[in-house]
Design an enzyme around this catalytic site. Structure first.
Site, PDB file in Angstrom:
ATOM      1  CG  LEU A  28      -7.114  -3.965   1.659  1.00  0.00           C
ATOM      2  CD1 LEU A  28      -7.704  -2.630   1.205  1.00  0.00           C
ATOM      3  CD2 LEU A  28      -7.334  -5.035   0.591  1.00  0.00           C
ATOM      4  N   GLY A  29      -2.909  -4.287   3.746  1.00  0.00           N
ATOM      5  CA  GLY A  29      -1.479  -4.025   3.863  1.00  0.00           C
ATOM      6  C   GLY A  29      -1.178  -3.251   5.122  1.00  0.00           C
ATOM      7  N   GLY A  31       1.722  -0.441   6.885  1.00  0.00           N
ATOM      8  CA  GLY A  31       2.813   0.490   6.638  1.00  0.00           C
ATOM      9  C   GLY A  31       3.329   1.075   7.927  1.00  0.00           C
ATOM     10  CB  VAL A  36      -4.651  -0.088   4.422  1.00  0.00           C
ATOM     11  CG1 VAL A  36      -5.837   0.220   3.510  1.00  0.00           C
ATOM     12  CG2 VAL A  36      -3.789   1.152   4.594  1.00  0.00           C
ATOM     13  CE  LYS A  50      -2.163   5.487   7.010  1.00  0.00           C
ATOM     14  NZ  LYS A  50      -1.431   6.495   6.198  1.00  0.00           N
ATOM     15  CG  ASP A 144       6.184   9.351   0.758  1.00  0.00           C
ATOM     16  OD1 ASP A 144       7.286   9.129   0.205  1.00  0.00           O
ATOM     17  OD2 ASP A 144       5.665   8.552   1.549  1.00  0.00           O
TER      18      ASP A 144
END
Length: 698
Positions: A28-29, A31, A36, A50, A144
């Site tokens: 999904l992505g 970082g 993730v 994650k 954050d």
């Protein structure tokens, strides 16, 4: 099955096939902390998993941060976050699985569809305010909040990624030379005072997120994080393009000082009055239906006072950077050295002679000193000692050792002497208030409970016999049983000559209250009242009780006033049951602070709640008030002040955290009010004084 491959720059070339028992289907992505994945459980439930980057898995400090993220996410899982399903911070590649929430991030939505229209902005602001209220209520500060950490689900925004969150009443640690957060969405205090970051920083970030959603950029915009940081600390935000109806509220969120920002609860309240068109329709119906972006109505541009930056502002920021180009450390110091004054602040007059002070004592167990006022002195106790401070400057007048027996509240003045109130001692002593020397020391009869009322100690033995001991001499004056009370434990209140014993029926349906004259042990009145009651105050001839609902784990459901002269009982139900509240009464108004930070005022004559506010304090002391302000201390050492008439937040002192932050004190010290000054204590051993007339200056 071959492992998945990820072609994103910086990601691992080979990704695992499973995390625990969960099958990883697609990425999904990625970082800074990990990747993730979309995953499924054995039952087919969709999850977002994650998995920590391989290079961080061997870093003990990073694993600690990941454990913190898992713990924080579990604490806040609920309607406004992605619930944690499973996690293993100790795995070779640490991972955490949360419920998969379909929907884009706010960052992706704005990038794809452009700025949001006003109606969606209002719903976004209300949803994020609700999310922050729930996050802060369990004692977490996100730190954050940014568009990439907001998921736009059909039923409202969800806040994700608690990677740098912290419990707000624990030790806050930052790494030397490292900037923790995302500069365009960080509050000024995150640059100036990173150890003092509290819930208000998340409100500042909410304001920045709203500007991004409304305009596609932030209120402080530059390609350089250094320039952004300077602008956040010193410049006014650029709200050009923010709808006129929302701009004043967003501007309040972006106040430079934390105490000037609204709480999430205040935001939700004010949003309901922003426009009659406020509604609770699904969050992004156009996108969910596959339609294009909704056109934004034309709105009048906000007045220049909302802070459109000029070329001169940016040039000055760049000029400031030239002075610190040698390194980020010098830049950080330059920010710390230039505090921004609160709006509307006025200088003190020379006639105002009060000067705030603080003294730091060596904490022995991670708990705060407990203090009271008497004989013109601040009388305080820590485990092992009792001491007196001069109220004007905090200087120590004397100190007396009382051994290491745990104390039972602050020392108090009774019978003209200082009574240390040490717990469960066979010997008791009283001290001279001028010197701290022992005036009397006596062997006491065995007792299970001790109360102090008027000038008498009331010692209750295991068989229910009560002995009255004169606090001025240490002599036993009377010994007797109290009719109707098997093992009476007494509560007394300042200015009230009586002591109260209560006992509850086996089924919790009634409470027997006995009022005793402490000088003689005689019963002055006796009553059987409905419900499970606990006395917390007495004033104007009435006694006040909290009523517990024994069917719901003892939560408080009402406030009760009993007037013995007329035998009249008034019961005022609370709109919401409160968990373990502390309470105080002033006139006919009762102020309650519950676990989780819910503060409210109840008018007993009008039989209604006057106001309610979520303070975001996970754990607080009993509230005290001076007629205009309500004060209480938090577990992190802050002293907070709220308006007694409206519940509005006024001010707070900085946190003063214990060096033993892993220990939880049994009780928090109540503030002490004397002649307009407020005295408080903190877990780091500090006792301090501030001006109670204007808490906004704290």
């Amino acid at each position: 099955m071959t492992p998945q491959r990820n072609t994103e720059a910086g990601a691992e070339a080979e990704l695992p096939e499973y995390a625990g028992q969960y099958h990883l289907e697609s990425c999904l992505g990625s970082g800074g902390m990990g990747v993730v994945h979309l995953a499924r459980s054995a039952s087919g439930m969709k999850l977002a998993v994650k998995v920590v980057h391989a290079q961080f898995a061997m870093d003990a400090e990073f694993r600690g941060r990941f454990r913190q993220e898992v713990a924080a996410a579990r604490r806040v899982s609920g309607a406004f976050t992605a619930p944690v399903v499973d996690a293993d911070p100790e795995a070779e590649r640490p991972w955490m699985a949360t419920l998969f929430i379909p929907g884009p991030t706010l960052a992706d939505h704005v990038k794809r569809n452009g700025p949001m229209p006003p109606a969606q902005l209002r719903r976004l602001m209300a949803g994020l305010a609700e999310a922050l209220r729930d996050i802060h209520r369990v004692g977490v500060v996100h730190r954050d909040l940014k568009p990439g950490n907001v998921l736009l689900a059909e039923d409202g925004p969800k806040v994700i990624d608690f990677g740098i969150s912290r419990p707000k009443d624990s030790e806050l640690r930052t790494e030397t030379g490292k900037l923790i957060g995302t500069p365009p969405f960080m509050a000024p205090e995150q640059f100036r005072r990173p150890r003092e970051v509290g819930p208000a920083a998340d409100v500042f970030a909410l304001g920045s997120v709203l500007v991004h959603a409304a305009t596609g950029r932030g209120p402080f915009d530059s390609d350089s994080p250094y320039i952004v940081a300077y602008q956040v600390v010193h410049d006014e935000p650029d709200l050009t393009g923010v709808p006129e109806s929302l701009a004043p509220l967003v501007l309040r969120c972006l106040a430079k000082e934390p105490e000037d920002r609204p709480t999430p609860d205040e935001l939700m309240r004010e949003l309901r009055t922003v426009s009659a068109s406020y509604d609770t329709q699904p969050f992004i119906p156009a996108q969910r239906a596959g339609e294009g972006p909704m056109p934004e109505p034309r709105v009048k541009e906000p007045e220049p006072r909302f802070g459109r930056r000029t070329r001169r502002n940016v040039f000055f920021a760049g000029g400031a950077l030239l002075l610190v180009v040698g390194g980020a450390l010098a830049w950080t110091l330059s920010l710390k050295g230039q505090p921004t004054p609160s709006k509307g602040a006025t200088p003190r007059t020379t006639a105002d002679a009060f000067r705030a002070w603080e003294v730091k004592l060596a904490p022995e167990d991670g708990s705060a000193p407990q203090c009271s006022y008497g004989a013109g002195k601040l009388l305080c106790a820590q485990p092992g000692s009792v001491f007196a401070l001069r109220p004007s400057d905090g200087s120590q007048l004397w100190r007396h050792s009382v051994g290491r027996t745990p104390r039972n509240g602050p020392p108090v003045l009774s019978g003209g002497l200082v009574q240390p109130l040490t717990a469960q001692l066979r010997h008791m002593e009283a001290l001279d208030p001028a010197s701290g020397t022992t005036r009397w020391r006596r062997a006491m009869p065995e007792y299970n409970g001790m109360g102090l009322a008027g000038g008498m100690f009331l010692l209750t033995a295991a068989d229910g016999t009560v002995t009255g001991v004169d606090s001025a001499s240490g002599d036993s004056k009377w010994r007797r049983r109290i009719p109707g009370q098997r093992t009476p434990y007494f509560t007394a209140f300042p200015g009230d000559p009586l002591a109260y014993a209560t006992s509850t029926s086996d089924d919790g349906s009634s409470t027997h209250v006995t009022a005793v004259d402490p000088e003689t042990g005689d019963v002055r009145w006796d009553a059987h009242l409905k419900g499970t009651l606990k006395p917390f105050g007495a004033t104007n001839g009435s006694v006040f009780f909290l009523s517990a609902d024994e069917t719901v784990h003892g939560e408080t459901n009402a406030v009760v006033r009993y007037t013995p002269e007329s035998k009249a009982t008034r019961r005022v139900a609370l709109p919401v049951r409160r968990e373990r509240p502390h309470a105080t009464v002033h006139g006919d108004v009762v102020y309650l602070l519950a676990a989780g930070g819910s503060l409210e005022a109840v008018n007993m004559n009008a039989r209604k709640q006057l106001w309610h506010v979520e303070t975001s304090v996970s754990r607080g002391s009993a509230p005290v008030m001076d007629g205009g302000h309500v004060y209480f201390t938090a577990a992190d050492g802050r002293l907070l002040a709220f308006d007694a008439g409206t519940g509005g937040f006024i001010g707070q002192t900085p946190p003063r955290l214990s060096p033993k932050a892993d220990r939880v004190a049994a009780a928090l010290p109540d503030p002490v009010l004397v002649d307009g000054h407020v005295y408080a204590a903190a877990p780091d051993g500090t006792v301090f004084s501030v001006d109670g007339h204007d808490p906004s200056r704290w």
